[in-house]
Design an enzyme around this catalytic site. Structure first.
Site, mmCIF file in Angstrom:
data_model
loop_
_atom_site.group_PDB
_atom_site.id
_atom_site.type_symbol
_atom_site.label_atom_id
_atom_site.label_comp_id
_atom_site.label_asym_id
_atom_site.label_seq_id
_atom_site.Cartn_x
_atom_site.Cartn_y
_atom_site.Cartn_z
ATOM 1 N N GLY A 170 -4.198 1.425 13.714
ATOM 2 C CA GLY A 170 -5.088 1.945 12.395
ATOM 3 C C GLY A 170 -4.733 2.503 11.235
ATOM 4 O O GLY A 170 -4.628 1.834 9.992
ATOM 5 N N LYS B 110 0.807 -1.446 -0.163
ATOM 6 C CA LYS B 110 0.282 0.735 0.268
ATOM 7 C C LYS B 110 0.574 1.360 0.186
ATOM 8 O O LYS B 110 0.480 2.332 -0.843
ATOM 9 C CB LYS B 110 -0.948 -0.583 1.388
ATOM 10 C CG LYS B 110 -2.068 -1.229 1.205
ATOM 11 C CD LYS B 110 -3.140 -1.031 2.453
ATOM 12 C CE LYS B 110 -2.710 -1.372 3.522
ATOM 13 N NZ LYS B 110 -1.973 -3.010 3.521
#
Lengths: 229, 83, 774
Positions: C400, C90
């Site tokens: 997160g 990512k």
């Protein structure tokens, strides 16, 4: 006399016992504090880290004949990379979705070799010590896009234009972070034909081939523009 | 589409004239050093034939003393090396 | 061969460049005129600038290569102590998330059901007037702002100052409530101050890693690679304690599977075993800990207006010991599915005084109807053994979102929080009001709604205006349908600031195009208390504007010019400098702006020009009292709390009608709701849609093969998803797993909106589901 020896023997045992016991007692009491070494400068990836790894294969590469029917080319080499330097996606089905690369991917991608299933030579990874392969390399399960992209894919480096003088050794026209091991892409049967080196047995690549783009080695260079000569 | 680049040296004191005459030839692009008597020349032609003609034209320039090719591309040998 | 013109131009430039390079070697010192060089500079030499990664809470340092005003390449920043040059897939493709074709570039206003383009000025005028009229008609508490851990620090700070300080409502919440709040209440109840005591460097010292319900290999891959690297170098042990077999289980030295919710019992069993085997670090416990118990049978927050306040009471060690009698490994083994041997195995590592243990967790213990308890229980283990706040001995709560810590937790964009302290405390209110330049009475002493209740209030009509920034609640809210219907009710006005169309922009009345990440200046704060600055590297497309500046513009229109008197060119610096004042002092000092600009992040408390790596330990933390050795200064008595927290069943368990457990989560390719990562070709092509994982035995019995459509039904709704057998993960029998990133297969239509009564964080990991072949 015999008795003295027995006494000496047992007293030695006893002393040894006391020493051992003491040592373990004191080490048990040691506090769990770990001294942290004085802050070192960051552990950079040294730019030539890994340049020599895989060089033991150099001689073997030299003897390998060219298998022209199964050569890769530079064009396809960049096909599965979003930009020069991006981790390539996996162009083939994978055997096991869950396992760590150390038990699956590296079977082929550590030492290379011909894989009849894919009718190709397996390219060798420049960083076999990193085993969570799928952290960066993903498979391709569809051709479709969620939404079209307007990302501009930069021209990748090409061959033939990296020499300073006719006949002089070409410079390295790409960044080498994560691919410091030159031979993994530039030698062996899986190397793209155009960039296959004629002299894989010479290990110290950077003796002659210097980086055109200086890898960043300090903050200064990260934040300032590189200037042309 | 051969594209070639050269390092070009003028005769002493004739740099300006050389730049002018090179610029006037179609298919030539020129860059000059500011502190040395050196000129860089990039030529761009459609085919080998044109390339030859252009070269003759350039060779005809009087103020040009020396010219050396640095790199070149052509459609067939995009991948070939100059070394 | 067809050759494009730009290719030709490129070759010409390359030819010229070679000539220049050659000339330079032949004639050292040769110079060319600027304009000749100008076009060539960008050719190979990208401009590289540092930034934290846009995605998860690990906060990797990345270097962004730009060329001609576009971002074209990414490298891991070798100077970043977080990732030391390595990213995940990512991160490497993150810049491509800026260039999706459907990027929002113009403000849109909904008129008669369709969106109409308008100017930024008109859109901001409309928002300000709508907010003012809503406040006039329905009171201050009828307007709300909902952000996320993707807010930069200045975004969140501006939102908090605007809503809490100027308007005077505590209706400020963030998506982090859905992912981090149990971690926060865990820290607050055990230590009295938020965020981990340790840091990522613990990985380099620990001998054993226990992963509590944390598929780290996919969710925090860069840190997991650091652990794998340590295993190669030092032979450390990795224990994966989870409900499902994943890549992490495959990499681990030991994989231990437990039944959903029984992690509470297993943690207590480990404590029992530590005490039973005499492995308690008695001097540490007596000097630095107290024992407490709280309320039990708190409920699950399923009903509107549910309220709960824990009532802590001191207990002694004996009482705690007696409580643990119910949690012998033998008893716990019966319902946890974990063998006695495995419980003792884990306890042995925690108990061995010569072993340094790092516990890591994220959504497993957090998204849990007893999330606060679960966090407390992990701290219990570390406190009983004294394995805390020293290098390698570290209970470490991962995050997160890139700035869940930096913005939501530190700036305090939650209803009860202020940048320093809480709204309930008069001193704290006065302190904030002083810096904000508002009367102290402006700040309301009463917290209003936590996230789930905020959307319920929108449904009921208590809230009429909501501004949603940088998040996608119409994908992430549990029991989604109720809350989507709420937004569509009459007389509700929703503003959404985002970069792409999402299910949330669909329900908006006004959509504002936002500048994303490196299109503006900002800071993120990662899981290890590291604040990282990034500068503006690109021009935002069209009218796109940073979330900070959107808020400033509206606040000024509502008459708060004085409080938001920042200059456009330097507002981020001004806001950050103002924000720092809230945290002055040894316990939470933030690094100065100039230091952040020059460095790959700095960890707070930043004292005397140095980051603090291990808090509460006198050797490393200057805020500790002299001679205290360890000082848990978050609590007034300087002591950490060991909590008596029992096992309690979840609100919904599989039954005859809905016989399976449903767990939701993520995959390595996609981040959060996928609105960015799905627009990255490489990532979408790797993981094009959601799926349901079944246990191979269940699949066989139901005659389901990979790719077959499966209908999932819960009491809240149903969806149809393709099956995935034996692929990315394998759930236990009678359990299924579905990732939540796919807006076309919304698993949150099915999830339950039960939450932890203390943290108010919903449990997305457990509800009962029916599984049928579609």
């Amino acid at each position: 006399m015999k008795r003295i020896w027995i006494i000496i023997f047992f007293s030695v045992l006893f002393v040894a016992f006391i020493i051992v016991w003491n040592k373990s007692y004191w080490s048990g009491l040691e506090e769990s504090y770990v001294s942290v070494e004085k802050e070192k400068p960051h552990s950079y990836l040294p730019i030539d880290r890994g340049v020599f790894s895989g060089s033991e294969r150099g001689l073997r590469y030299e003897e390998m004949p060219y298998d022209e029917a199964h050569q890769r080319s530079l064009e396809t080499y960049y096909d599965n990379r979003a930009y020069d330097g991006a981790p390539p996606s996996i162009p083939h089905p994978v055997k096991e979705e869950r396992s760590m690369g150390s038990v699956t991917c590296l079977q082929c991608h550590k030492s290379g070799g011909f894989v009849s299933k894919f009718d190709a030579y397996a390219p060798i990874t420049p960083h076999p010590e990193m085993i969570n392969c799928r952290q960066c390399h993903v498979t391709k399960n569809t051709e479709a896009l969620f939404v079209k992209t307007e990302f501009i894919k930069k021209e990748h480096a090409s061959v033939g234009n990296n020499n300073a003088l006719p006949g002089s050794p070409p410079v390295v026209p790409h960044h080498i972070q994560m691919r410091e091991n030159c031979l993994s892409c530039h030698a062996g049967p899986a190397a793209p034909a155009e960039i296959r080196v004629t002299h894989p047995q010479r290990e110290n690549c950077m003796q002659c081939h210097v980086l055109k783009m200086q890898e960043v080695t300090d903050r200064e260079m990260n934040t300032t523009k590189f200037s042309l000569p | 589409m051969p594209i070639k680049s050269y390092i070009v040296l003028p005769y002493d004191g004739e740099k300006e004239t050389l730049v002018k005459s090179l610029k006037s030839i179609a298919g030539c692009e020129v860059a000059e050093a500011t502190n040395e008597e050196i000129i860089l020349l990039v030529t761009d032609t459609q085919n080998e034939e044109e390339e030859g003609q252009l070269k003759e034209k350039i060779n005809g320039v009087k103020s040009l003393k020396f010219m050396s090719m640095v790199s070149g591309y052509s459609p067939e040998n995009i991948t070939s090396s100059t070394s | 061969m067809k050759v494009a013109t730009n290719r030709r131009e490129f070759l010409k430039k390359m030819a010229l460049l070679s000539a220049m390079t050659t000339a330079a070697t032949m004639f050292p010192g040769i110079l060319f005129a600027e304009d000749q060089v100008a076009g060539l500079e960008g050719l190979d030499n990208l401009e590289w600038k540092k930034s934290p990664c846009r995605f998860c809470g690990v906060g990797c340092g990345v270097l962004i290569g730009t060329q001609n005003g576009k971002a074209v390449a990414v490298k891991g920043d070798p100077a970043s102590p977080v990732n030391k040059g390595l990213c995940c897939v990512k991160g490497y493709h993150s810049i491509m998330a800026l260039y999706g074709k459907d990027r929002l570039t113009k403000p849109l206003v909904k008129k008669n059901g369709t969106f109409v383009e308008t100017s930024m000025k008109e859109a901001l005028d409309l928002i300000a007037s709508k907010m003012s009229s809503t406040i006039k008609d329905h009171g201050k508490d009828s307007v709300a702002i909902y952000g996320s851990g993707q807010w930069t620090i200045p975004d969140g700070y501006t939102a908090s100052k605007f809503f809490k300080g100027c308007i005077g409502t505590n209706n400020v919440e963030a998506n982090a409530r859905l992912c981090m709040s149990s971690a926060v209440t865990g820290f607050m109840s055990s230590f009295g101050i938020d965020e981990p005591m340790g840091c990522y460097d613990d990985i380099d010292y620990a001998d054993v890693f226990v992963l509590w319900g944390n598929n780290m290999s996919e969710m925090h891959p860069v840190l997991f690679s650091r652990i794998l690297d340590q295993r190669q170098k030092r032979g450390v042990k990795i224990i994966d304690f989870a409900t499902r077999t994943t890549r992490t289980s495959m990499a681990a030295d030991k994989s231990i599977i437990f039944n959903p919710q029984t992690d509470l019992a297993v943690a207590n069993a480990i404590c029992y075993e530590l005490i039973n085997k005499g492995r308690v670090n008695e001097s540490f416990v007596s000097k630095h800990c107290v024992f407490k118990k709280g309320e039990t049978e708190m409920g699950y927050g399923l009903e509107d207006n549910y309220a709960f306040n824990d009532k802590p009471a001191l207990i002694d060690f004996e009482e705690f010991k007696n409580f643990l009698e119910d949690y012998t490994p033998e008893k716990v083994s019966k319902y946890s599915g974990v063998s006695v041997k495995d419980i003792k195995y884990m306890a042995a590592y925690y108990g061995n005084p010569n072993t340094k243990v790092m516990s890591l967790w994220c959504m497993g213990p957090n998204q849990h109807t007893r999330g606060t308890w679960m966090n407390n229980l992990i701290y219990n283990i570390h406190l009983l053994t004294g394995k805390i706040s020293t290098p390698g001995n570290s209970p470490f709560s991962l995050t997160g979102q890139p700035s869940a810590c930096g913005t939501v937790r530190e700036v305090g964009t939650l209803t009860h929080k202020l940048p320093h302290g809480v709204v309930m405390n008069e001193e704290h209110r006065k302190f904030a009001a002083e810096i904000w330049g508002v009367p102290a009475e402006n700040i309301s002493p009463k917290p209003t709604y936590h996230t789930v209740e905020m959307f319920r209030a929108l449904d009921r009509g208590d809230i009429r205006f909501m501004w949603i920034q940088v998040t996608n609640p119409m994908v992430t809210m549990p029991k989604l349908k109720r809350y989507r219907d709420a937004t569509e009710k009459k007389d509700r006005f929703i503003v959404v600031s985002d970069v792409y169309p999402t299910p949330t922009t669909e329900i908006a009345d006004v959509i504002l195009p936002s500048a994303m990440w490196i299109e503006r200046e900002g800071m993120y704060g990662n899981s290890e208390r590291r604040t990282q600055h990034f500068e503006k590297m690109l021009t935002p497309p069209g009218d796109a504007m940073s979330d900070t500046w959107q808020l400033v513009e509206v606040a000024r229109r509502m008459g708060f010019e004085k409080q938001f008197n920042y200059k456009e060119e330097s507002h981020i610096e001004e806001i950050y400098n103002e924000y720092r004042k809230h945290h002055a002092g040894k316990k939470h000092n933030m690094a100065p702006y100039e230091v952040l600009k020059e460095n790959p992040g700095m960890q707070w408390p930043y004292v005397d020009g140095k980051s603090t790596k291990w808090r509460f330990n006198e050797k490393y933390d200057p805020a500790c009292k002299e001679g205290s050795e360890f000082d848990f200064y978050g609590n007034p008595d300087g002591k950490a709390v060991i909590w008596q927290r029992p096992y309690e069943a979840p609100p919904e368990m599989p039954d005859e009608e809905y016989p399976y457990w449903l767990c939701t989560g993520r995959v390595v390719e996609h981040w959060h709701t996928g609105s960015m990562t799905r627009r990255i070709p490489v990532l979408h092509q790797a993981m094009p849609h959601a799926y349901v994982e079944l246990n191979p035995e269940d699949a066989k019995r139901l005659n389901i093969a990979t790719g077959d459509l499966v209908k999932l039904t819960t009491r809240r709704g149903e969806i149809t998803v393709p099956a995935a057998i034996n692929l990315r993960g394998v759930p236990e029998p009678m359990q299924v797993f579905v990732p939540f990133f796919d807006e076309h297969m919304l698993i949150n239509e099915l999830t339950l909106d039960a939450f932890c009564p203390i943290s108010k964080q919903p449990d997305y990991k457990k509800c009962a589901v029916k599984v049928e072949k579609a």
